[in-house]
Design a protein around this motif. Structure first.
Motif, PDB file in Angstrom:
ATOM      1  N   ASP A 237     -28.250  28.927  35.573  1.00 34.49           N
ATOM      2  CA  ASP A 237     -27.355  29.781  36.366  1.00 34.49           C
ATOM      3  C   ASP A 237     -26.590  29.007  37.439  1.00 34.49           C
ATOM      4  OD1 ASP A 237     -28.169  31.923  34.877  1.00 34.49           O
ATOM      5  OD2 ASP A 237     -29.607  32.664  36.361  1.00 34.49           O
ATOM      6  N   VAL A 238     -27.078  27.834  37.815  1.00 39.74           N
ATOM      7  CA  VAL A 238     -26.411  27.091  38.904  1.00 39.74           C
ATOM      8  C   VAL A 238     -25.821  25.772  38.412  1.00 39.74           C
ATOM      9  CG1 VAL A 238     -27.857  28.142  40.679  1.00 39.74           C
ATOM     10  CG2 VAL A 238     -28.581  25.981  39.617  1.00 39.74           C
ATOM     11  N   ILE A 239     -25.838  25.551  37.093  1.00 42.97           N
ATOM     12  CA  ILE A 239     -25.352  24.291  36.521  1.00 42.97           C
ATOM     13  C   ILE A 239     -23.894  24.422  36.102  1.00 42.97           C
ATOM     14  CG2 ILE A 239     -25.509  22.842  34.446  1.00 42.97           C
ATOM     15  CD1 ILE A 239     -28.509  22.964  34.661  1.00 42.97           C
ATOM     16  N   HIS A 240     -23.166  23.329  36.287  1.00 39.31           N
ATOM     17  CA  HIS A 240     -21.783  23.251  35.805  1.00 39.31           C
ATOM     18  C   HIS A 240     -21.547  21.854  35.228  1.00 39.31           C
ATOM     19  CE1 HIS A 240     -17.491  23.897  35.466  1.00 39.31           C
ATOM     20  NE2 HIS A 240     -17.272  22.776  36.140  1.00 39.31           N
ATOM     21  N   LYS A 241     -20.953  21.823  34.040  1.00 41.01           N
ATOM     22  CA  LYS A 241     -20.554  20.555  33.428  1.00 41.01           C
ATOM     23  C   LYS A 241     -19.096  20.296  33.779  1.00 41.01           C
ATOM     24  CE  LYS A 241     -20.312  18.100  29.003  1.00 41.01           C
ATOM     25  NZ  LYS A 241     -20.529  18.205  27.535  1.00 41.01           N
ATOM     26  N   VAL A 242     -18.853  19.203  34.465  1.00 43.43           N
ATOM     27  CA  VAL A 242     -17.513  18.906  34.968  1.00 43.43           C
ATOM     28  C   VAL A 242     -16.542  18.713  33.808  1.00 43.43           C
ATOM     29  CG1 VAL A 242     -16.116  17.265  36.281  1.00 43.43           C
ATOM     30  CG2 VAL A 242     -18.403  17.901  37.093  1.00 43.43           C
ATOM     31  N   TYR A 244     -12.496  17.960  33.856  1.00 41.98           N
ATOM     32  CA  TYR A 244     -11.340  17.750  34.722  1.00 41.98           C
ATOM     33  C   TYR A 244     -10.141  18.588  34.281  1.00 41.98           C
ATOM     34  CZ  TYR A 244      -7.581  15.437  37.266  1.00 41.98           C
ATOM     35  OH  TYR A 244      -6.496  15.190  38.075  1.00 41.98           O
ATOM     36  N   ALA A 245     -10.004  18.796  32.959  1.00 39.65           N
ATOM     37  CA  ALA A 245      -8.856  19.545  32.453  1.00 39.65           C
ATOM     38  C   ALA A 245      -8.877  20.996  32.921  1.00 39.65           C
ATOM     39  CB  ALA A 245      -8.828  19.487  30.926  1.00 39.65           C
ATOM     40  N   LYS A 246     -10.041  21.558  33.211  1.00 41.25           N
ATOM     41  CA  LYS A 246     -10.160  22.959  33.584  1.00 41.25           C
ATOM     42  C   LYS A 246     -10.539  23.160  35.052  1.00 41.25           C
ATOM     43  CE  LYS A 246     -11.592  24.369  28.920  1.00 41.25           C
ATOM     44  NZ  LYS A 246     -12.657  25.014  28.118  1.00 41.25           N
ATOM     45  N   ASP A 247     -11.193  22.177  35.648  1.00 40.40           N
ATOM     46  CA  ASP A 247     -11.718  22.340  37.004  1.00 40.40           C
ATOM     47  C   ASP A 247     -10.650  22.054  38.060  1.00 40.40           C
ATOM     48  OD1 ASP A 247     -14.238  22.961  36.062  1.00 40.40           O
ATOM     49  OD2 ASP A 247     -14.908  20.874  36.087  1.00 40.40           O
ATOM     50  N   LEU A 261     -19.874  13.281  32.791  1.00 39.60           N
ATOM     51  CA  LEU A 261     -19.667  11.938  32.273  1.00 39.60           C
ATOM     52  C   LEU A 261     -18.870  11.187  33.326  1.00 39.60           C
ATOM     53  CD1 LEU A 261     -18.502  12.766  28.630  1.00 39.60           C
ATOM     54  CD2 LEU A 261     -20.763  12.043  29.355  1.00 39.60           C
ATOM     55  N   TYR A 262     -19.216   9.934  33.562  1.00 44.44           N
ATOM     56  CA  TYR A 262     -18.437   9.219  34.559  1.00 44.44           C
ATOM     57  C   TYR A 262     -16.990   9.073  34.082  1.00 44.44           C
ATOM     58  CZ  TYR A 262     -17.960   4.616  32.330  1.00 44.44           C
ATOM     59  OH  TYR A 262     -17.598   3.580  31.510  1.00 44.44           O
ATOM     60  N   PHE A 274     -12.367  11.904  40.787  1.00 44.57           N
ATOM     61  CA  PHE A 274     -13.431  12.483  41.614  1.00 44.57           C
ATOM     62  C   PHE A 274     -12.944  12.737  43.036  1.00 44.57           C
ATOM     63  CE2 PHE A 274     -14.048   7.875  41.178  1.00 44.57           C
ATOM     64  CZ  PHE A 274     -13.981   7.431  42.505  1.00 44.57           C
ATOM     65  N   ARG A 275     -11.952  11.985  43.481  1.00 43.47           N
ATOM     66  CA  ARG A 275     -11.404  12.212  44.827  1.00 43.47           C
ATOM     67  C   ARG A 275     -10.663  13.548  44.894  1.00 43.47           C
ATOM     68  NH1 ARG A 275     -11.326   7.599  48.075  1.00 43.47           N
ATOM     69  NH2 ARG A 275     -11.968   5.687  46.988  1.00 43.47           N
ATOM     70  N   GLU A 276     -10.060  13.946  43.757  1.00 44.84           N
ATOM     71  CA  GLU A 276      -9.329  15.209  43.721  1.00 44.84           C
ATOM     72  C   GLU A 276     -10.285  16.408  43.686  1.00 44.84           C
ATOM     73  OE1 GLU A 276      -6.518  15.248  40.532  1.00 44.84           O
ATOM     74  OE2 GLU A 276      -6.155  13.084  40.680  1.00 44.84           O
ATOM     75  N   LEU A 277     -11.443  16.229  43.027  1.00 42.00           N
ATOM     76  CA  LEU A 277     -12.360  17.343  42.813  1.00 42.00           C
ATOM     77  C   LEU A 277     -13.346  17.550  43.956  1.00 42.00           C
ATOM     78  CD1 LEU A 277     -13.199  16.845  39.024  1.00 42.00           C
ATOM     79  CD2 LEU A 277     -11.720  18.591  40.028  1.00 42.00           C
TER      80      LEU A 277
END
Length: 773
Positions: A237-242, A244-247, A261-262, A274-277
């Protein structure tokens, strides 16, 4: 009359004296007895695998929060009070416990690992939990440490409680975090549950409120997806897979545990997404899975991510920490807070031991083309000596591919055609050539299972789509996977029983990772050991001191400018005097270079990489038969004298010889045990069970009996042909379907005037079976 205390058993001493003394000051719910610590090492002997007894602690005493606080070992009263102390100290060290006790029912002996002092206490003076906790607090344990260590492990239904080393790994990590350590390294052998351990660390940190935003970094999708779907499922319930195209930065902050994934944190032009997110201080904890790879290098992308999130606590996890002049885990993360090695895992029975089959080909040490010899495409082959470092890298030999595939196929045909197998090849093209040849040689299985052999490599979408089926316990296929590097690390290959090495490997890190693909132990499902089939002499690395030695930072680290110019993990090439791959590799057909096996040896290594035995199973069996029974005359006498022939098989099993399995492997399952032993050890021509049964009928032995009794013996003779001598000796054979027409076993026995008469008839039948001529 009162029983003398010295004559009581250990169990009686525990029940009457030790348990009451502990329960006087310790809550009963915090006392655990007969606590399993290990599973019992699996030993390979001959062609059998057997488990040693597991190690159990007599008593483990816990805090109300469930933390182990003391070990108590009990002994019978005829022993000294301190007789069990060495065992208690061993178990206490395993569990990372400060207090160890031994008792024989008269008193307690106490050892304090902090002070190194040992003393004797009366039974009535056993310390309470508060007393021991007070002594721990004298070490300066902080409130943060107390709070973290008081958090329980996640043990909901469907999950298993942590093994002893996982508990220690979690507690050591939490303790270091509570003390303010910002960079930590956890070293745990492949297959020992690093991801599960990481989950428990994160679970308890979140419960304590110390770390709320957590980033879990990996470099392969399969590692991320396995973690989310398996060990981290309770936090779904608290996990999110990064992604970038959607986040975007406004919506992504709603979660608590982030997997990425790095590669997702960088753009095509190396821009730092990662600086943007995320803000630099967004995460409280960053976990780096398989940190021996990118994050160990000072100039890597991984390091740029870690430097950006430097305010977060950073936990590196790996089975194979890397220490070279150019790469160092220790330099960045510091010395490991805990190490659980492959050796410990095998010794404890949590990891599978292995055999090594070294296959030496006629061209392994060198092949030189004929003067002016041309390849399949008509190009002249460079005149030089080629060897294992060249094949598939600088030249392709068609017949070598066939021979390697033939040895793999032959092994599976003689053992288990459905045994999951990984073939590590030089590159993706070599993996495809090997797939084609294995497909051809296993046409019968391909007809039944179209995906019996697949190539699973980084650039093959179809192969990668089959990966989840390959690593599944339930899915029967794919069975054989040819690969280059994709399966070398991180992938949880639970049921792999054969690893074939057909690529050059010079990196100890990569070697350990590849061996780790087979170390998962699934004892109840039949995965009790695995086999390494080595075609390039790679297993010589077992003799390297770095195989399972202590982790030491390379003294030259930092002098190489941070760039690793040495051999690549998994590339396996020796970069010294490397002329490089030709633009187009010569391809030599089978008629241009014949390849065949000149030697095949089977070796078993101990957990230090030392050779234990190197022998053919047939030679091993022969030597043990001769050692057990002597010459042929002595064996025949022993066989005839044995009241039950099962005793002969049992005696050989003690030596690690499974006769039925060996007969199956040699395609002699229809041969009687007696004849098989005589054939292996005394070079006698073997008779099948049918031939022996026909001999009994030819000599008209059954005419001694009449009516239903004769029919029973005829049916028994048929059972012997199908099942063998060991089975017809058992009374249970009379419960089989073929005997139901005669009634229950008791009724059948009455046909021979009772059980004794039936047993005499069976013995007479056995004697007739083994008559000479």
């Amino acid at each position: 009359m009162e029983t003398r205390k010295s004559s009581l058993s250990e169990e009686d001493i525990k029940h009457r004296y030790i348990t009451p003394a502990i329960e006087r000051v310790w809550p009963a719910e915090d006392i655990r007895m007969e606590v399993p610590l290990t599973a019992g090492r699996v030993n390979i002997k001959g062609n059998m695998e057997t488990r040693e007894p597991a190690k159990f602690a007599d008593y483990v005493l816990y805090t109300p929060a469930g933390q182990p606080l003391a070990i108590v070992e009990a002994k019978a009263n005829r022993r000294a009070v301190s007789y069990g102390m060495q065992q208690a100290k061993t178990y206490a060290e395993m569990l990372d416990i400060r207090f160890a006790y031994s008792s024989n029912g008269d008193a307690f002996a106490e050892y304090d690992f902090k002070t190194g002092s040992e003393r004797e206490l009366p039974l009535a003076a056993f310390p309470s939990p508060d007393e021991l906790l007070a002594r721990l607090r004298e070490d300066g344990r902080t409130a943060a440490q107390e709070k973290l260590l008081a958090q329980p492990f996640y043990t909901a239904e469907g999950t298993y409680p942590p093994r002893y080393y996982q508990r220690v790994a979690v507690d050591r990590t939490l303790d270091a975090i509570a003390r303010g350590k910002q960079r930590l390294l956890l070293v745990m052998a492949t297959g020992t549950g690093k991801t599960y351990t990481a989950f428990q660390i994160i679970y308890r940190l979140r419960r304590a409120g110390l770390k709320r935003k957590i980033l879990y970094l990996a470099d392969r999708n399969i590692l991320v997806d396995q973690s989310i779907e398996q060990d981290f499922r309770p936090l779904a319930d608290v996990i999110h897979k990064v992604n970038y195209a959607k986040d975007d930065r406004t919506t992504i902050t709603a979660y608590e545990v982030y997997f990425s994934l790095y590669q997702q944190l960088f753009g095509e032009n190396d821009e730092e997404r990662f600086r943007e997110l995320f803000a630099p201080d967004f995460f409280d904890l960053v976990v780096i899975d398989e940190c021996h790879r990118g994050s160990a290098k000072a100039d890597s992308r991984w390091r740029r991510i870690l430097d950006y999130f430097q305010s977060a606590t950073q936990l590196g996890m790996t089975a194979t920490p890397k220490e070279t002049a150019y790469v160092s885990n220790i330099d960045y993360f510091g010395a490991p807070v805990y190490t659980y090695s492959l050796r410990q895992g095998i010794d404890d029975g949590f990891l599978a031991p292995f055999r090594v089959i070294n296959v030496k080909l006629n061209i392994g040490d060198g092949w030189r083309p004929r003067r002016g010899q041309r390849d399949y495409f008509g190009r002249e082959i460079e005149d030089r000596i080629y060897n294992n470092m060249d094949y598939d890298y600088r030249i392709v030999l068609e017949d070598r591919i066939r021979e390697v595939a033939a040895r793999i196929t032959d092994y599976l045909r003689h053992t288990d055609r459905m045994a999951k197998t990984i073939v590590f090849c030089a590159d993706e093209d070599a993996a495809e050539r090997m797939r084609q040849e294995l497909t051809r040689q296993n046409a019968d299985m391909m007809q039944q299972y179209p995906n019996y052999v697949v190539r699973i490599t980084g650039s093959d979408p179809y192969g990668k789509s089959q990966l989840s089926y390959f690593i599944s316990i339930a899915a029967p296929t794919p069975v054989i996977a040819t690969t280059s590097q994709l399966l070398s690390t991180g992938v949880d290959c639970k049921m792999v029983k054969l690893i074939a090495l057909d690529e050059n490997i010079s990196s100890m890190t990569m070697f350990k990772q590849i061996i780790g693909r087979g170390t998962r132990l699934r004892y109840d499902e039949g995965k009790r050991s695995f086999v390494i089939m080595d075609f390039r002499g790679i297993t010589r690395l077992f003799a390297d001191p770095d195989w399972d030695g202590p982790l030491i930072e390379d003294p030259a680290y930092g002098e190489g400018g941070g760039k690793d110019t040495g051999s690549k993990d998994g590339g396996g090439k020796d970069d010294t005097d490397d002329p490089g791959e030709p633009a187009q590799k010569p391809y030599v057909r089978a008629d241009g270079c014949r390849v065949y096996t000149i030697q095949e040896t089977i070796a078993v290594y101990d957990t230090d990489g030392k050779l234990l035995q190197q022998e053919n199973i047939i030679d091993y069996t022969r030597e043990n038969i001769l050692g057990q029974f002597g010459d042929l005359h002595a064996f025949i006498h022993e066989w005839n004298a044995a009241e039950k022939k099962q005793a002969i098989a049992a005696a050989l099993a003690q030596k690690g010889i499974d006769l039925d399995k060996l007969k199956h492997d040699m395609q002699m399952s229809d041969v009687d045990d007696f004849d098989f032993i005589c054939h292996i050890a005394y070079d006698q021509k073997p008779l099948t069970r049918r031939e022996r049964a026909d001999g009994v009928r030819r000599r008209d032995f059954l005419s001694r009996y009449s009516g239903a009794a004769r029919e029973v013996l005829e049916t028994l003779l048929d059972s012997y042909m199908n099942l063998g001598i060991k089975n017809i000796e058992k009374i249970d054979v009379l419960r089989m379907k073929d005997f139901q027409k005669f009634g229950k076993p008791g009724h059948i026995a009455r046909l021979f005037h009772g059980k004794k008469g039936y047993e005499e008839a069976v013995r007479a039948l056995e004697q007739e079976l083994y008559k000479a001529g």
